[in-house]
Write a protein that holds these residues in place. Structure first.
Motif, short mmCIF file in Angstrom:
data_model
loop_
_atom_site.label_atom_id
_atom_site.label_comp_id
_atom_site.label_asym_id
_atom_site.label_seq_id
_atom_site.Cartn_x
_atom_site.Cartn_y
_atom_site.Cartn_z
N UNK A 173 45.68 0.90 -19.27
CA UNK A 173 46.73 0.26 -20.07
C UNK A 173 47.31 1.30 -21.02
N UNK A 174 48.56 1.05 -21.45
CA UNK A 174 49.15 1.96 -22.43
C UNK A 174 49.02 1.35 -23.82
N UNK A 175 49.60 2.00 -24.81
CA UNK A 175 49.41 1.58 -26.21
C UNK A 175 50.07 0.24 -26.52
N UNK A 176 50.95 -0.22 -25.63
CA UNK A 176 51.56 -1.55 -25.80
C UNK A 176 50.80 -2.61 -25.01
N UNK A 177 49.69 -2.19 -24.36
CA UNK A 177 48.91 -3.14 -23.59
C UNK A 177 49.42 -3.37 -22.19
N UNK A 178 50.42 -2.58 -21.76
CA UNK A 178 50.97 -2.74 -20.42
C UNK A 178 50.18 -1.92 -19.40
N UNK A 179 50.22 -2.38 -18.17
CA UNK A 179 49.52 -1.66 -17.11
C UNK A 179 50.12 -0.26 -16.95
N UNK A 180 49.24 0.72 -16.78
CA UNK A 180 49.67 2.10 -16.57
C UNK A 180 48.63 2.80 -15.70
N UNK A 239 58.26 5.78 -18.59
CA UNK A 239 58.24 4.34 -18.28
C UNK A 239 57.04 3.63 -18.88
N UNK A 240 56.08 4.39 -19.43
CA UNK A 240 54.94 3.78 -20.11
C UNK A 240 54.68 4.55 -21.40
N UNK A 241 53.98 3.91 -22.31
CA UNK A 241 53.58 4.57 -23.55
C UNK A 241 52.27 5.33 -23.35
#
Length: 957
Positions: A305-312, A933-935
């Protein structure tokens, strides 16, 4: 201006296109360095004791003339219909993949995804690859590809030995069913590790043979399909692991090895749309059960996950074994075949599970029709098969093979039998031509009549037919039109930074121009459609290419002989050390097993030495980053009777031309050792100094660095080794396609004689286009560019190591440790912030933790170098605002980097700096902005929650 043909020659056109700075930019950079010419800079930088004369290379040629000459060479290869099999098959590369991946610099110029936030596209493609392998093998975990099937089997052998700790046997059982090239690589790998290879019939002998692992080929090299369950049960009974080498296409129809109890499954994805290329490059696969996830070799893509909680996505367990264990490592893997793995999985995505099954059914049916026709003609063959038949021919085998060859039909030769393998390119007309070889005066059978009466899955017994589902994930089921496939590939490409976007200043990795002219020949069928074991009479073009490239590399390095077999730098290291080992043994020096390695060395150096059966002794470095010669002398004297080799990188891993390199070589030789110069930094030597002339005995060359083969997102690579004459007899050979002048019993380090031969035209073309003058200038400009960057940045970031006159070689290391002490801002924060400026970070924390190693290469213009330096200087000002207290240490543009569009358009903005400062820190980004595209990705979360297969499609949305 002089107006004559010499002055107006086209031969200089490529030189000015390859080298970034023009004359005006070069003069400006030299002025900034306080010198008047490139020659003056080189005199200040490179030790006079190692400078060489001119390289004996032909004059540079124009791009048109070079391609025309290469066309002549390629035309000497005969494109026959290949029925040889043995792990290599003709295939059809879908044009949408050929044009948009293999021929697309957005895919082939990307670097290994060590900075995952700017590599989400290829990481997703590689995760898809892992899912494909998991589904098809019936196991739980796969890596993101290995070099070839034979070396994957060798990695499986080593992993088996690690995994079964209670089993004290040193025997690895290899079934007679295996391909000969796989057996040869296993035997080479086993000997230095003290392992014994036992060759036998697993079905009848395994239960009574103590071993730690067993390898079986299924379908076998002769085409036979067997029930693996009795073998896997016999292995488990003695706490041994079962390794199965398999054909990926067969897994669409045959019960997968994982469902039959296999612990490890290896193979090659070549026939999924990747040309044969005389042996490579191709992506091997390696799958195992989840219980061995901490032992699996190579790269694994994982979900985090990235720092925003999104899948990465990221490379899981990124600190791999060769860095952790170093001199105790059992693998030196530090690369993969990423570009080829991506092509293979795109092939699977484009065709989908139904399309793939149709291809497999057609191949199997072709084999079945041919087998029935052979039977009508009076010939017997194996009754269990997927695509390969072994025909019993008695004393007519050679005569029949010669007859087929005269019709450009290549069969696998045996003393009394012939092997015939079918592929997706096989037609009914091919079958009739093959029948005609065997028919003599008899009438040919009817393809249509046999097809009408043939069973659904000829050759595959019902109990061995696959019934489980595969490739059910939506990604394999929604991109079957060319429109959808094109958009999917383009969507992934846009997530990544590659050289077609901006410079990639990675120290030790040499991300230079991979010119279009160099890349074009790779897709010519005269190079792509050649089987690695085709008759030598049909591959005159390839043999000429290899010979001419060898002479080019000899001219560049000062060595006497080259082997093109190693298909990665790590394999080159291993092959070079084995040549040293065999040389000592030929002189009766069996006790020479000490390898001296500086403490700054890349982790593959001690790992390769350990794999070659050597004991590693570390040599210290002094405060300036040079090899501590007093420590070297003391350790060489202490181990004088056991000294085998010294491994040293030159220029040093610290980016400096060490003045004492000749003395370092002399000390080693005085004590009976051989000098291995790691060729990773050859881009600072070509045309200026030659390892073979200043004291080295052997080097590997990274053709994917110095000689323009692209990095391909983490692979392909080539690591040929050059040696002095006394080591030449000990270079690798091959049991199926031997190297002329070498014993067939020599070591074998790769599955094919010339490694990844299909990409050798790239380096041949580069050298032909540049000539001696161009190659020398490229090196000079690379050194100039590195010194220019070091000079511009030195007032903002201290340059850690310099040589004589304060100069660096082709790369420089900037020290960020003082900033971290004063502000908490780390090298990772600066690396991630560079993404907001549209740049890939330099090499992070190697060879010194807390640093960045920058290598600009000769291909970048002054404008691009200044853009990079401006970004670094601007970032230093941002750090200064943290230092002064203007920005908090836990909420600033660096610790929050990279910034995504989601950040910029968020309704809430609670940061003490503006959205504009976050996303557009310099004005030039308004015209050309790359958005990650991700943090920032959570590495720890990814390793603690290891998920290496595709999540549900909903999680992408």
């Amino acid at each position: 201006m002089t107006h004559n043909l010499n002055a107006l020659s086209q031969s200089s056109d490529f030189l000015r296109r390859h080298i970034g700075p023009d004359d005006e930019q070069t003069n400006a950079m030299l002025s900034a360095l306080g010198v008047s010419s490139l020659d003056e800079l080189i005199k200040q930088t490179v030790p006079a004791a190692i400078l060489r004369g001119d390289m004996p290379l032909p004059a540079p040629q124009s791009e048109t003339a070079t391609l025309n000459r290469l066309r002549e060479i390629a035309s000497k290869n005969q494109i026959a219909r290949s029925f040889i099999g043995m792990g290599y098959y003709d295939t059809i590369t879908p044009p949408v993949i050929l044009r948009n991946v293999l021929e697309n610099p957005g895919w082939y110029t990307a670097y290994t995804p060590y900075q995952p936030e700017i590599a989400q596209g290829r990481l997703e493609a590689l995760l898809n690859f892992q899912q494909m392998i998991i589904d098809l093998t019936g196991l739980e975990l796969a890596n993101a590809s290995l070099l070839d099937e034979a070396t994957a089997a060798a990695e499986a052998m080593a992993m088996s030995k690690r995994a079964v700790r209670k089993n004290k046997s040193n025997v690895f059982f290899v079934d007679r069913s295996c391909h000969p090239q796989t057996l040869a690589v296993l035997q080479t790998r086993a000997l230095p590790l003290g392992l014994e290879i036992h060759i036998g019939d697993a079905e009848s002998e395994l239960a009574s043979t103590s071993c730690f692992g067993v390898l079986i080929q299924n379908p076998a090299s002769n085409g036979e399909i067997r029930d693996l369950r009795p073998i896997t049960a016999a292995a488990k009974a003695q706490d041994a692991l079962t390794v199965v080498a398999t054909d990926i296409m067969s897994l669409l129809l045959v019960t997968p090895p994982g469902e039959q109890g296999a612990d490890i499954v290896v193979g090659n994805t070549q026939r999924f749309g990747v040309p044969m290329g005389f042996g490579g490059p191709h992506a091997a696969f390696f799958a195992t059960s989840d219980s061995y996830k901490r032992s699996i070799p190579g790269r694994i893509i994982g979900v985090s996950v990235d720092s925003r909680g999104n899948q990465a996505l990221r490379m899981a367990m990124q600190t791999r074994e060769q860095h952790i264990r170093r001199e105790k490592a059992t693998s030196n893997i530090c690369t993969s075949q990423a570009l080829l793995a991506i092509m293979a999985v795109f092939y699977a995505i484009y065709h989908g599970p139904d399309g793939l099954k149709t291809i497999a059914l057609r191949i199997n049916r072709m084999a079945g029709i041919f087998a029935e026709g052979l039977k009508q003609l009076g010939f017997a063959s194996n009754t269990n098969f997927f695509d390969t038949l072994t025909v019993q021919c008695g004393d007519k085998a050679a005569q029949l093979a010669n007859k087929a060859e005269s019709e450009l039909l290549n069969l696998r030769r045996g003393a009394t039998e012939l092997g015939i393998s079918f592929d997706e390119t096989t037609t009914a007309a091919d079958i009739e031509k093959l029948w005609a070889v065997f028919a003599g005066d008899k009438a040919l059978p009817s393809v249509a009549a046999i097809d009408e009466g043939l069973s659904a899955l000829p050759g595959i017994p019902s109990e061995l037919q696959r019934h489980s589902s595969y490739l059910t994930h939506p990604v394999f089921n929604q991109y079957h039109s060319e429109t959808e496939m094109l958009r999917y590939m383009n969507r992934l490409e846009r997530k990544d930074i590659a050289l077609n976007h901006s410079m990639i200043a990675l120290g030790s990795c040499t991300m230079k121009l991979n010119a279009t002219t160099e890349m074009l020949p790779v897709t010519w069928p005269e190079f792509g459609r050649i089987h690695p074991f085709a008759p030598s009479s049909q591959v005159a073009g390839y043999l000429q290419l290899v010979d001419e490239l060898e002479q080019q590399l000899i001219a560049c390095t000062g060595y006497d002989k080259f082997s093109m077999q190693p298909n990665a730098g790590s394999q080159g290291e291993y092959a070079g050390l084995l040549a040293i080992k065999r040389y000592h043994e030929s002189r009766g020096d069996f006790n020479r097993d000490i390898c001296l390695i500086p403490s700054s060395a890349h982790g593959t150096n001690p790992a390769s030495a350990a794999m070659a059966g050597m004991r590693v002794v570390i040599v210290g470095c002094d405060a300036l980053g040079n090899v501590d010669i007093d420590d070297l002398r003391a350790k060489a004297e202490r181990h004088s009777e056991q000294l085998s080799a010294l491994m040293v990188t030159y220029p040093s891993t610290h980016g400096v031309f060490e003045e004492g390199i000749r003395e370092i070589c002399d000390i080693t030789h005085q004590h009976g050792g051989q000098v291995y110069v790691d060729g990773a930094n050859m881009n600072a030597l070509v045309g200026l100094a030659a390892p073979g002339e200043f004291g080295a005995d052997v080097s590997h060359l990274n053709l994917h660095k110095t000689f323009c083969i692209p990095h391909g997102g983490g692979g392909p690579g080539m690591g040929p080794i050059g040696v002095k004459a006394h080591l030449a007899p000990f270079l690798p050979s091959h049991p199926v396609f031997p190297v002329e002048g070498l014993a067939i019993t020599n070591d074998t380090v790769s599955a094919a004689t010339y490694g990844s031969a299909g990409i050798l035209p790239i380096s041949w073309t580069y050298i032909a286009l540049m000539g001696a003058e161009g190659l020398k200038k490229a090196t000079q400009v690379a050194i100039m560019s590195a010194n220019y960057v070091a000079t511009r940045l030195n007032d903002h970031y201290p340059v850690l190591y310099t040589g004589r006159n304060g100069r660096v070689a082709h790369e420089c290391i900037i020290d960020l440790r003082p900033l971290k002490e004063s502000t908490g801002i780390s090298e990772e924060d600066i690396a991630k912030r560079l993404m907001d400026y549209g740049f890939h970070a330099p090499t992070m924390s190697f060879p010194v933790p807390g640093t960045l190693m920058i290598e600009p290469t000769e291909s970048e213009s002054k404008r691009e170098l200044d853009r990079f330096c401006d970004a670094m200087i601007h970032i230093r000002r941002e750090v200064g605002r943290v230092e002064s207290g203007q920005l908090p240490t836990d909420n600033n543009p660096l610790v929050n980097a990279p910034h995504t569009l989601a950040d910029i358009i968020a309704a809430d903005w609670d940061r003490p700096y503006s959205r504009e400062e976050a996303g557009f820190p310099v004005a030039s980004l308004r015209d050309n902005k790359y958005w990650p595209t991700v943090n920032r990705i959570d590495n720890v979360f990814g390793d603690r929650n290891l998920i290496c297969s595709c999540p549900p499609i909903e999680s992408y949305l």
